[in-house]
Scaffold this motif. Structure first.
Motif, PDB file in Angstrom:
ATOM      1  N   PHE A 171       0.836  -1.194   0.000  1.00 31.35           N
ATOM      2  CA  PHE A 171       0.000   0.000   0.000  1.00 31.35           C
ATOM      3  C   PHE A 171       0.877   1.252   0.000  1.00 31.35           C
ATOM      4  O   PHE A 171       1.820   1.363   0.778  1.00 31.35           O
ATOM      5  N   TYR A 172       0.524   2.198  -0.856  1.00 28.38           N
ATOM      6  CA  TYR A 172       1.236   3.472  -0.932  1.00 28.38           C
ATOM      7  C   TYR A 172       0.224   4.624  -0.881  1.00 28.38           C
ATOM      8  O   TYR A 172      -0.436   4.916  -1.885  1.00 28.38           O
ATOM      9  N   PRO A 173       0.064   5.280   0.261  1.00 25.78           N
ATOM     10  CA  PRO A 173      -0.782   6.481   0.285  1.00 25.78           C
ATOM     11  C   PRO A 173      -0.083   7.606  -0.478  1.00 25.78           C
ATOM     12  O   PRO A 173       1.128   7.796  -0.351  1.00 25.78           O
ATOM     13  N   VAL A 174      -0.836   8.352  -1.279  1.00 27.90           N
ATOM     14  CA  VAL A 174      -0.255   9.441  -2.063  1.00 27.90           C
ATOM     15  C   VAL A 174      -1.109  10.693  -1.905  1.00 27.90           C
ATOM     16  O   VAL A 174      -2.290  10.631  -1.555  1.00 27.90           O
ATOM     17  N   ASP A 175      -0.488  11.845  -2.207  1.00 25.70           N
ATOM     18  CA  ASP A 175      -1.191  13.124  -2.126  1.00 25.70           C
ATOM     19  C   ASP A 175      -1.634  13.573  -3.513  1.00 25.70           C
ATOM     20  O   ASP A 175      -1.564  12.812  -4.482  1.00 25.70           O
ATOM     21  N   ALA A 176      -2.068  14.832  -3.609  1.00 20.42           N
ATOM     22  CA  ALA A 176      -2.588  15.348  -4.872  1.00 20.42           C
ATOM     23  C   ALA A 176      -1.516  15.491  -5.940  1.00 20.42           C
ATOM     24  O   ALA A 176      -1.835  15.653  -7.117  1.00 20.42           O
ATOM     25  N   ASP A 177      -0.234  15.435  -5.550  1.00 15.96           N
ATOM     26  CA  ASP A 177       0.865  15.467  -6.512  1.00 15.96           C
ATOM     27  C   ASP A 177       1.364  14.069  -6.850  1.00 15.96           C
ATOM     28  O   ASP A 177       2.401  13.923  -7.495  1.00 15.96           O
ATOM     29  N   ALA A 178       0.628  13.038  -6.384  1.00 14.47           N
ATOM     30  CA  ALA A 178       1.015  11.635  -6.589  1.00 14.47           C
ATOM     31  C   ALA A 178       2.351  11.319  -5.919  1.00 14.47           C
ATOM     32  O   ALA A 178       3.092  10.448  -6.384  1.00 14.47           O
ATOM     33  N   LYS A 179       2.661  12.019  -4.826  1.00 20.93           N
ATOM     34  CA  LYS A 179       3.872  11.758  -4.044  1.00 20.93           C
ATOM     35  C   LYS A 179       3.536  10.801  -2.898  1.00 20.93           C
ATOM     36  O   LYS A 179       2.489  10.928  -2.252  1.00 20.93           O
ATOM     37  N   ILE A 180       4.437   9.869  -2.626  1.00 24.28           N
ATOM     38  CA  ILE A 180       4.205   8.891  -1.575  1.00 24.28           C
ATOM     39  C   ILE A 180       4.305   9.549  -0.207  1.00 24.28           C
ATOM     40  O   ILE A 180       5.220  10.326   0.069  1.00 24.28           O
ATOM     41  N   LEU A 181       3.351   9.220   0.668  1.00 19.71           N
ATOM     42  CA  LEU A 181       3.318   9.736   2.034  1.00 19.71           C
ATOM     43  C   LEU A 181       3.834   8.666   3.001  1.00 19.71           C
ATOM     44  O   LEU A 181       3.911   7.486   2.652  1.00 19.71           O
ATOM     45  N   PRO A 182       4.200   9.052   4.234  1.00 20.23           N
ATOM     46  CA  PRO A 182       4.755   8.074   5.194  1.00 20.23           C
ATOM     47  C   PRO A 182       3.735   7.008   5.572  1.00 20.23           C
ATOM     48  O   PRO A 182       2.747   7.293   6.250  1.00 20.23           O
ATOM     49  N   LEU A 183       3.952   5.771   5.136  1.00 16.68           N
ATOM     50  CA  LEU A 183       3.017   4.678   5.404  1.00 16.68           C
ATOM     51  C   LEU A 183       2.819   4.412   6.896  1.00 16.68           C
ATOM     52  O   LEU A 183       1.692   4.106   7.320  1.00 16.68           O
ATOM     53  N   PRO A 184       3.864   4.497   7.758  1.00 19.20           N
ATOM     54  CA  PRO A 184       3.646   4.226   9.198  1.00 19.20           C
ATOM     55  C   PRO A 184       2.605   5.133   9.841  1.00 19.20           C
ATOM     56  O   PRO A 184       2.083   4.807  10.910  1.00 19.20           O
ATOM     57  N   GLY A 210       7.863  10.824  -0.488  1.00 12.88           N
ATOM     58  CA  GLY A 210       8.277  11.843  -1.453  1.00 12.88           C
ATOM     59  C   GLY A 210       8.566  11.269  -2.828  1.00 12.88           C
ATOM     60  O   GLY A 210       8.654  12.017  -3.812  1.00 12.88           O
ATOM     61  N   SER A 211       8.725   9.940  -2.916  1.00 14.37           N
ATOM     62  CA  SER A 211       8.962   9.300  -4.209  1.00 14.37           C
ATOM     63  C   SER A 211       7.672   9.295  -5.028  1.00 14.37           C
ATOM     64  O   SER A 211       6.581   9.576  -4.521  1.00 14.37           O
ATOM     65  N   CYS A 212       7.782   8.923  -6.299  1.00 15.03           N
ATOM     66  CA  CYS A 212       6.609   8.948  -7.169  1.00 15.03           C
ATOM     67  C   CYS A 212       6.771   7.909  -8.264  1.00 15.03           C
ATOM     68  O   CYS A 212       7.733   7.139  -8.293  1.00 15.03           O
ATOM     69  N   TRP A 213       5.820   7.900  -9.181  1.00 15.03           N
ATOM     70  CA  TRP A 213       5.866   7.031 -10.353  1.00 15.03           C
ATOM     71  C   TRP A 213       6.331   7.843 -11.557  1.00 15.03           C
ATOM     72  O   TRP A 213       6.321   9.083 -11.508  1.00 15.03           O
ATOM     73  N   PRO A 214       6.752   7.204 -12.634  1.00 13.68           N
ATOM     74  CA  PRO A 214       7.180   7.958 -13.825  1.00 13.68           C
ATOM     75  C   PRO A 214       6.069   8.864 -14.340  1.00 13.68           C
ATOM     76  O   PRO A 214       4.884   8.596 -14.152  1.00 13.68           O
ATOM     77  N   THR A 215       6.448   9.925 -15.031  1.00 15.56           N
ATOM     78  CA  THR A 215       5.489  10.878 -15.583  1.00 15.56           C
ATOM     79  C   THR A 215       4.557  10.188 -16.581  1.00 15.56           C
ATOM     80  O   THR A 215       4.986   9.348 -17.366  1.00 15.56           O
ATOM     81  N   GLY A 216       3.279  10.540 -16.535  1.00 17.95           N
ATOM     82  CA  GLY A 216       2.306   9.966 -17.453  1.00 17.95           C
ATOM     83  C   GLY A 216       1.743   8.644 -16.983  1.00 17.95           C
ATOM     84  O   GLY A 216       1.047   7.962 -17.742  1.00 17.95           O
ATOM     85  N   ASN A 217       1.986   8.283 -15.728  1.00 13.91           N
ATOM     86  CA  ASN A 217       1.522   6.998 -15.222  1.00 13.91           C
ATOM     87  C   ASN A 217       0.060   7.064 -14.808  1.00 13.91           C
ATOM     88  O   ASN A 217      -0.537   8.138 -14.691  1.00 13.91           O
ATOM     89  N   ALA A 218      -0.506   5.895 -14.544  1.00 11.04           N
ATOM     90  CA  ALA A 218      -1.916   5.814 -14.176  1.00 11.04           C
ATOM     91  C   ALA A 218      -2.193   6.392 -12.801  1.00 11.04           C
ATOM     92  O   ALA A 218      -3.321   6.802 -12.518  1.00 11.04           O
ATOM     93  N   VAL A 219      -1.192   6.420 -11.929  1.00 12.01           N
ATOM     94  CA  VAL A 219      -1.395   6.970 -10.590  1.00 12.01           C
ATOM     95  C   VAL A 219      -1.740   8.452 -10.676  1.00 12.01           C
ATOM     96  O   VAL A 219      -2.660   8.934 -10.004  1.00 12.01           O
ATOM     97  N   GLU A 220      -1.019   9.184 -11.516  1.00 17.26           N
ATOM     98  CA  GLU A 220      -1.326  10.606 -11.686  1.00 17.26           C
ATOM     99  C   GLU A 220      -2.744  10.804 -12.208  1.00 17.26           C
ATOM    100  O   GLU A 220      -3.468  11.698 -11.752  1.00 17.26           O
ATOM    101  N   ASP A 221      -3.147   9.980 -13.171  1.00 20.68           N
ATOM    102  CA  ASP A 221      -4.499  10.097 -13.708  1.00 20.68           C
ATOM    103  C   ASP A 221      -5.549   9.744 -12.662  1.00 20.68           C
ATOM    104  O   ASP A 221      -6.598  10.400 -12.570  1.00 20.68           O
ATOM    105  N   ALA A 222      -5.294   8.691 -11.886  1.00 20.70           N
ATOM    106  CA  ALA A 222      -6.244   8.296 -10.839  1.00 20.70           C
ATOM    107  C   ALA A 222      -6.391   9.397  -9.795  1.00 20.70           C
ATOM    108  O   ALA A 222      -7.502   9.701  -9.337  1.00 20.70           O
ATOM    109  N   VAL A 223      -5.274  10.005  -9.417  1.00 24.84           N
ATOM    110  CA  VAL A 223      -5.315  11.114  -8.456  1.00 24.84           C
ATOM    111  C   VAL A 223      -6.131  12.271  -9.026  1.00 24.84           C
ATOM    112  O   VAL A 223      -6.937  12.894  -8.320  1.00 24.84           O
TER     113      VAL A 223
END
Length: 329
Positions: A171-184, A210-223
């Motif tokens: 599981f990777y919680p992400v914000d509106a910029d598709a950046k990974i948030l602290p899972l703990p 703070g990490s993310c997926w490559p540009t143009g990925n489905a995570v950005e679109d889902a967000v």
């Protein structure tokens, strides 16, 4: 009366001008002024070196944790004390630790409000924190207080990464910029409160906050889809999204197509995510599709009530009518 008694007193400035004019003829007054200014500032430097350490370490100017206030900047620009409800721990000690690490000093060692680098040090530390999206301001206050105002990252989506060659789900919680948030910071009970992107096969570029997926990925679109829903996501009973292929032999491409699921597993074939200015993608905006769903619910009733018959809706993609139809797919 002697001749010496009638002579005017010899001033230090006259002596300096005489000396300087010997080397710089006709410029004695200007050069004397320069020399006096240089001597003045040299004296200040010597004086500061003498009093710097005792002054910076004086109790009156020591900045301790209880004198640091961290405020939040809301979406409307208003400043508010405290932290948002999704952050349950005090972040000030963590910011102090980041500053101490940058300066190679103990986290328990207090800072001086007189330190000219203090504001910049805390700005840099805040920018490194995974919960901080933007540093609005860092301000010194008398006698020894520090006010920090930041815009926090807000969780909007949980990405369930399930590689095709593995049986585990991460599981990777992400914000509106598709950046990974602290899972703990997210107990399992909290993860269920957010929309999920399920069965996504591709891990992010890194796993640290703070990490993310490559540009143009489905995570950005889902967000982008979830953010465009806003409060309607919960009001319409939406639960999750999944990327699907238009054909069985098609790979997940940059034009990501989605299926949306409600809490009773009714489905909405969303199609591609609209992106302004990119040719070949979906021509109907996310907002237009959301309004079509709202119209359907207003006319036909809710599509998320557990125990009721599941509904399958299709939002036509590009080059189609863009209407909602009750049709399986």
């Amino acid at each position: 009366m002697s001749e010496s008694e009638n002579d005017p007193p010899v001033l230090l400035g006259d002596i300096l001008r005489s000396m300087v004019s010997f080397f710089v003829p006709g410029r004695g007054y200007i050069a004397t002024g320069v020399v006096i200014v240089l001597l003045f500032f040299a004296g200040l430097v010597v004086l500061w070196k003498t009093v710097e350490v005792p002054l910076l370490s004086h109790d009156r100017y020591l900045l301790t944790q209880d004198k640091i206030e961290l405020k939040q900047c809301l979406a409307d620009g208003k400043i508010q004390s405290g932290q948002p409800p999704w952050i349950t721990r005090d972040l000030v000690p963590e910011v102090l630790e980041l500053v101490a690490r940058q300066q190679h000093r103990s986290a328990n060692e207090p800072f001086s409000i007189l330190d000219p680098k203090l504001v910049e040090m805390f700005k840099m530390a805040l920018q490194m924190h995974p919960w901080v999206r933007r540093v609005v301001s860092v301000t010194k206050k008398s006698p020894a207080q520090l006010e920090m105002v930041v815009e926090y990252r807000r969780p909007v989506l949980v990405v369930e990464v399930a590689p095709e060659d593995a049986d585990t789900i991460t599981f990777y919680p992400v914000d509106a910029d598709a950046k990974i948030l602290p899972l703990p910071d997210f107990p399992l009970s909290e993860l269920g409160k957010y929309p999920h992107l399920t069965d996504y096969p591709y891990p992010p570029l890194g796993t640290t906050p703070g990490s993310c997926w490559p540009t143009g990925n489905a995570v950005e679109d889902a967000v982008r889809i979830v953010c465009d829903f806003g409060d309607y996501w919960n009001q319409l009973g939406m639960k999750s999204l999944r990327v699907y292929r238009e054909r069985d032999d098609e790979t997940l491409s940059s034009e990501n197509h989605f299926i949306l699921y409600t809490h009773n597993d009714s489905t909405i074939r969303w199609g591609a995510c609209f992106r302004e200015g990119i040719s070949g993608r979906e021509v109907y905006t996310n907002e237009a599709k959301i309004q079509k769903i709202i119209q359907y619910v207003n006319q036909r009733g809710r599509i998320d009530v557990p125990g009721t018959e599941r509904v399958h809706l299709v939002l036509q993609s590009k080059n189609a009518t863009g209407t909602v139809s009750e049709s399986p797919f």
